[in-house]
Design an enzyme around this catalytic site. Structure first.
Site, PDB file in Angstrom:
ATOM      1  N   PRO A  22       0.786  -1.226   0.000  1.00 57.37           N
ATOM      2  CA  PRO A  22       0.000   0.000   0.000  1.00 57.37           C
ATOM      3  C   PRO A  22       0.823   1.284   0.000  1.00 57.37           C
ATOM      4  O   PRO A  22       1.846   1.378   0.690  1.00 57.37           O
ATOM      5  CB  PRO A  22      -0.827  -0.100   1.287  1.00 57.37           C
ATOM      6  CG  PRO A  22      -0.125  -1.097   2.126  1.00 57.37           C
ATOM      7  CD  PRO A  22       0.529  -2.054   1.178  1.00 57.37           C
ATOM      8  N   ASN A  23       0.319   2.233  -0.764  1.00 56.49           N
ATOM      9  CA  ASN A  23       0.837   3.604  -0.858  1.00 56.49           C
ATOM     10  C   ASN A  23       2.149   3.722  -1.631  1.00 56.49           C
ATOM     11  O   ASN A  23       2.611   4.831  -1.894  1.00 56.49           O
ATOM     12  CB  ASN A  23       0.977   4.241   0.537  1.00 56.49           C
ATOM     13  CG  ASN A  23      -0.368   4.394   1.210  1.00 56.49           C
ATOM     14  OD1 ASN A  23      -1.281   4.959   0.620  1.00 56.49           O
ATOM     15  ND2 ASN A  23      -0.522   3.865   2.409  1.00 56.49           N
ATOM     16  N   ARG A  30       5.844  12.560  -2.853  1.00 55.41           N
ATOM     17  CA  ARG A  30       5.990  13.254  -1.565  1.00 55.41           C
ATOM     18  C   ARG A  30       6.948  12.478  -0.673  1.00 55.41           C
ATOM     19  O   ARG A  30       7.360  11.378  -1.010  1.00 55.41           O
ATOM     20  CB  ARG A  30       4.638  13.457  -0.882  1.00 55.41           C
ATOM     21  CG  ARG A  30       3.906  12.172  -0.585  1.00 55.41           C
ATOM     22  CD  ARG A  30       2.475  12.411  -0.238  1.00 55.41           C
ATOM     23  NE  ARG A  30       1.725  12.674  -1.459  1.00 55.41           N
ATOM     24  CZ  ARG A  30       0.493  13.139  -1.504  1.00 55.41           C
ATOM     25  NH1 ARG A  30      -0.123  13.465  -0.395  1.00 55.41           N
ATOM     26  NH2 ARG A  30      -0.136  13.305  -2.647  1.00 55.41           N
ATOM     27  N   TYR A  35      11.691   8.513   1.340  1.00 57.59           N
ATOM     28  CA  TYR A  35      11.549   7.443   0.350  1.00 57.59           C
ATOM     29  C   TYR A  35      12.271   7.708  -0.973  1.00 57.59           C
ATOM     30  O   TYR A  35      12.225   6.883  -1.881  1.00 57.59           O
ATOM     31  CB  TYR A  35      10.058   7.186   0.086  1.00 57.59           C
ATOM     32  CG  TYR A  35       9.304   6.745   1.325  1.00 57.59           C
ATOM     33  CD1 TYR A  35       9.661   5.582   2.000  1.00 57.59           C
ATOM     34  CD2 TYR A  35       8.244   7.495   1.838  1.00 57.59           C
ATOM     35  CE1 TYR A  35       8.984   5.171   3.139  1.00 57.59           C
ATOM     36  CE2 TYR A  35       7.558   7.093   2.977  1.00 57.59           C
ATOM     37  CZ  TYR A  35       7.937   5.936   3.627  1.00 57.59           C
ATOM     38  OH  TYR A  35       7.275   5.529   4.755  1.00 57.59           O
ATOM     39  N   ASN A  84       8.046  -5.763  -0.970  1.00 59.25           N
ATOM     40  CA  ASN A  84       7.983  -4.599  -0.089  1.00 59.25           C
ATOM     41  C   ASN A  84       6.514  -4.464   0.283  1.00 59.25           C
ATOM     42  O   ASN A  84       5.716  -3.925  -0.496  1.00 59.25           O
ATOM     43  CB  ASN A  84       8.488  -3.327  -0.762  1.00 59.25           C
ATOM     44  CG  ASN A  84       8.445  -2.132   0.200  1.00 59.25           C
ATOM     45  OD1 ASN A  84       7.902  -2.234   1.306  1.00 59.25           O
ATOM     46  ND2 ASN A  84       9.022  -1.018  -0.216  1.00 59.25           N
ATOM     47  N   ALA A  87       3.124  -0.862   4.745  1.00 65.61           N
ATOM     48  CA  ALA A  87       2.640  -0.907   6.133  1.00 65.61           C
ATOM     49  C   ALA A  87       2.104  -2.282   6.527  1.00 65.61           C
ATOM     50  O   ALA A  87       2.059  -2.600   7.727  1.00 65.61           O
ATOM     51  CB  ALA A  87       1.576   0.161   6.332  1.00 65.61           C
ATOM     52  N   HIS A  90       3.921  -4.511   8.999  1.00 62.00           N
ATOM     53  CA  HIS A  90       3.827  -4.344  10.452  1.00 62.00           C
ATOM     54  C   HIS A  90       2.485  -4.780  11.021  1.00 62.00           C
ATOM     55  O   HIS A  90       2.284  -4.708  12.227  1.00 62.00           O
ATOM     56  CB  HIS A  90       4.072  -2.870  10.808  1.00 62.00           C
ATOM     57  CG  HIS A  90       5.224  -2.262  10.065  1.00 62.00           C
ATOM     58  ND1 HIS A  90       6.520  -2.721  10.198  1.00 62.00           N
ATOM     59  CD2 HIS A  90       5.283  -1.260   9.136  1.00 62.00           C
ATOM     60  CE1 HIS A  90       7.320  -2.010   9.400  1.00 62.00           C
ATOM     61  NE2 HIS A  90       6.593  -1.126   8.743  1.00 62.00           N
ATOM     62  N   GLU A 108      12.850  -9.703   1.451  1.00 58.79           N
ATOM     63  CA  GLU A 108      12.094  -8.522   1.894  1.00 58.79           C
ATOM     64  C   GLU A 108      12.908  -7.277   1.585  1.00 58.79           C
ATOM     65  O   GLU A 108      14.120  -7.249   1.821  1.00 58.79           O
ATOM     66  CB  GLU A 108      11.858  -8.628   3.406  1.00 58.79           C
ATOM     67  CG  GLU A 108      11.096  -7.454   3.984  1.00 58.79           C
ATOM     68  CD  GLU A 108      11.045  -7.464   5.506  1.00 58.79           C
ATOM     69  OE1 GLU A 108      11.903  -8.123   6.135  1.00 58.79           O
ATOM     70  OE2 GLU A 108      10.157  -6.791   6.060  1.00 58.79           O
ATOM     71  N   HIS A 110      12.868  -2.844   1.853  1.00 60.12           N
ATOM     72  CA  HIS A 110      12.263  -1.572   2.270  1.00 60.12           C
ATOM     73  C   HIS A 110      13.161  -0.438   1.813  1.00 60.12           C
ATOM     74  O   HIS A 110      14.397  -0.539   1.895  1.00 60.12           O
ATOM     75  CB  HIS A 110      12.103  -1.495   3.785  1.00 60.12           C
ATOM     76  CG  HIS A 110      11.127  -2.496   4.314  1.00 60.12           C
ATOM     77  ND1 HIS A 110       9.763  -2.351   4.145  1.00 60.12           N
ATOM     78  CD2 HIS A 110      11.310  -3.653   4.975  1.00 60.12           C
ATOM     79  CE1 HIS A 110       9.156  -3.392   4.683  1.00 60.12           C
ATOM     80  NE2 HIS A 110      10.068  -4.201   5.187  1.00 60.12           N
ATOM     81  N   ARG A 117      12.985   3.828  12.740  1.00 63.30           N
ATOM     82  CA  ARG A 117      11.885   4.808  12.686  1.00 63.30           C
ATOM     83  C   ARG A 117      10.961   4.652  13.903  1.00 63.30           C
ATOM     84  O   ARG A 117      11.420   4.296  14.980  1.00 63.30           O
ATOM     85  CB  ARG A 117      11.152   4.646  11.345  1.00 63.30           C
ATOM     86  CG  ARG A 117      12.070   4.939  10.147  1.00 63.30           C
ATOM     87  CD  ARG A 117      11.347   4.790   8.827  1.00 63.30           C
ATOM     88  NE  ARG A 117      10.256   5.741   8.704  1.00 63.30           N
ATOM     89  CZ  ARG A 117       9.328   5.690   7.750  1.00 63.30           C
ATOM     90  NH1 ARG A 117       9.385   4.729   6.824  1.00 63.30           N
ATOM     91  NH2 ARG A 117       8.361   6.585   7.701  1.00 63.30           N
ATOM     92  N   ARG A 121       6.789   0.541  13.742  1.00 63.41           N
ATOM     93  CA  ARG A 121       7.377  -0.115  12.562  1.00 63.41           C
ATOM     94  C   ARG A 121       8.364  -1.220  12.946  1.00 63.41           C
ATOM     95  O   ARG A 121       8.949  -1.874  12.099  1.00 63.41           O
ATOM     96  CB  ARG A 121       8.082   0.911  11.664  1.00 63.41           C
ATOM     97  CG  ARG A 121       7.143   1.907  11.042  1.00 63.41           C
ATOM     98  CD  ARG A 121       7.851   2.831  10.076  1.00 63.41           C
ATOM     99  NE  ARG A 121       7.128   4.083   9.944  1.00 63.41           N
ATOM    100  CZ  ARG A 121       6.112   4.278   9.104  1.00 63.41           C
ATOM    101  NH1 ARG A 121       5.728   3.319   8.286  1.00 63.41           N
ATOM    102  NH2 ARG A 121       5.494   5.441   9.062  1.00 63.41           N
TER     103      ARG A 121
HETATM  104  O1  CA2 Z   1      10.511   1.880   3.674  1.00 67.48           O
HETATM  105  C1  CA2 Z   1       9.668   1.178   3.086  1.00 67.48           C
HETATM  106  O2  CA2 Z   1       9.853   0.714   1.962  1.00 67.48           O
HETATM  107  C2  CA2 Z   1       8.307   0.949   3.757  1.00 67.48           C
HETATM  108  O3  CA2 Z   1       7.858  -0.346   3.386  1.00 67.48           O
HETATM  109  C3  CA2 Z   1       7.386   2.020   3.209  1.00 67.48           C
HETATM  110  C4  CA2 Z   1       6.003   1.983   3.862  1.00 67.48           C
HETATM  111  C5  CA2 Z   1       6.125   2.004   5.378  1.00 67.48           C
HETATM  112  O4  CA2 Z   1       4.843   1.865   5.963  1.00 67.48           O
HETATM  113  C6  CA2 Z   1       7.036   0.917   5.893  1.00 67.48           C
HETATM  114  O5  CA2 Z   1       7.151   1.056   7.291  1.00 67.48           O
HETATM  115  C7  CA2 Z   1       8.405   1.013   5.260  1.00 67.48           C
HETATM  116  C8  CA2 Z   1       5.198   3.212   3.412  1.00 67.48           C
HETATM  117  C9  CA2 Z   1       5.005   3.296   1.937  1.00 67.48           C
HETATM  118  C10 CA2 Z   1       4.376   4.616   1.631  1.00 67.48           C
HETATM  119  O6  CA2 Z   1       5.124   5.208   0.595  1.00 67.48           O
HETATM  120  C11 CA2 Z   1       4.926   6.531   0.366  1.00 67.48           C
HETATM  121  C12 CA2 Z   1       5.731   7.081  -0.591  1.00 67.48           C
HETATM  122  C13 CA2 Z   1       5.607   8.398  -0.888  1.00 67.48           C
HETATM  123  C14 CA2 Z   1       4.664   9.167  -0.245  1.00 67.48           C
HETATM  124  C15 CA2 Z   1       3.858   8.626   0.699  1.00 67.48           C
HETATM  125  C16 CA2 Z   1       3.980   7.276   1.001  1.00 67.48           C
END
Ligand code: CA2
Length: 154
Positions: A22-23, A30, A35, A84, A87, A90, A108, A110, A117, A121
């Site tokens: 997701p996301n 952003r 990221y 990947n 969220a 977790h 895996e 990330h 963090r 997480r």
């Molecule tokens: O660091 C990673 O790759 C994560 O899997 C990214 C997830 C986060 O919940 C994990 O803890 C670590 C979040 C992905 C959301 O990605 C975004 C990218 C740009 C803007 C907003 C969200």
């Protein structure tokens, strides 16, 4: 290759599945400080170049059940699986169970390093069923993961 079993040949001809949760479709739009500024499309393009003759299947979903379906698909169709889970890493026991039942090596990845963090997480349902984890190296982590996956299946 002489000495390879039929099963090895099968594994080598199968694609590496790269599944994103997701996301991650928002990458590059952003939070570049966390990221990076690459989009998921940029990452996919680099992985296709790196893969050479090997095939990759690259997907993203915002839906937990769809991710579970794809992990089940990877179990029979993939030579290796890079995930990947965003969220869901977790939170998702369903994803953990699907990965546990998956018959191919799991890597895996990330972008950020979740261990460095927020405390929420630190719980991780993917790492215990993965062969290894690459975290904190941004988009390059996907390339490191693909290198590892290709080495595992060739
Ligand atoms: O660091 C990673 O790759 C994560 O899997 C990214 C997830 C986060 O919940 C994990 O803890 C670590 C979040 C992905 C959301 O990605 C975004 C990218 C740009 C803007 C907003 C969200």
């Amino acid at each position: 290759m002489s000495g390879d079993t039929e099963q090895d040949g099968d594994k080598m001809s199968k694609p590496v599945y790269i599944l994103n949760g997701p996301n991650l479709n928002l990458l590059g739009t952003r939070e570049p400080d966390i990221y990076g500024s690459d989009t998921l499309g940029d990452i996919e393009a680099r992985l296709n170049t790196l893969a050479g003759n090997a095939k990759i299947v690259f997907r993203q979903t915002n839906h937990e059940g769809e991710l579970v379906d794809w992990v089940q698909e990877a179990s029979t169709q993939a030579g290796a699986l890079i995930v990947n889970a965003g969220a869901y890493t977790h939170t998702s026991v369903a994803l953990h169970d699907a990965l546990r039942a998956c018959d191919v090596p799991i890597i895996e990845v990330h972008l950020s390093n979740p261990a460095a963090r927020e405390s929420f997480r630190k719980r991780n349902f993917v790492a215990p069923v993965a062969k290894g984890t690459i975290a904190g190296f941004g988009a390059q982590g996907y390339e490191l993961a693909l290198q590892a996956a290709l080495k595992l299946i060739t």
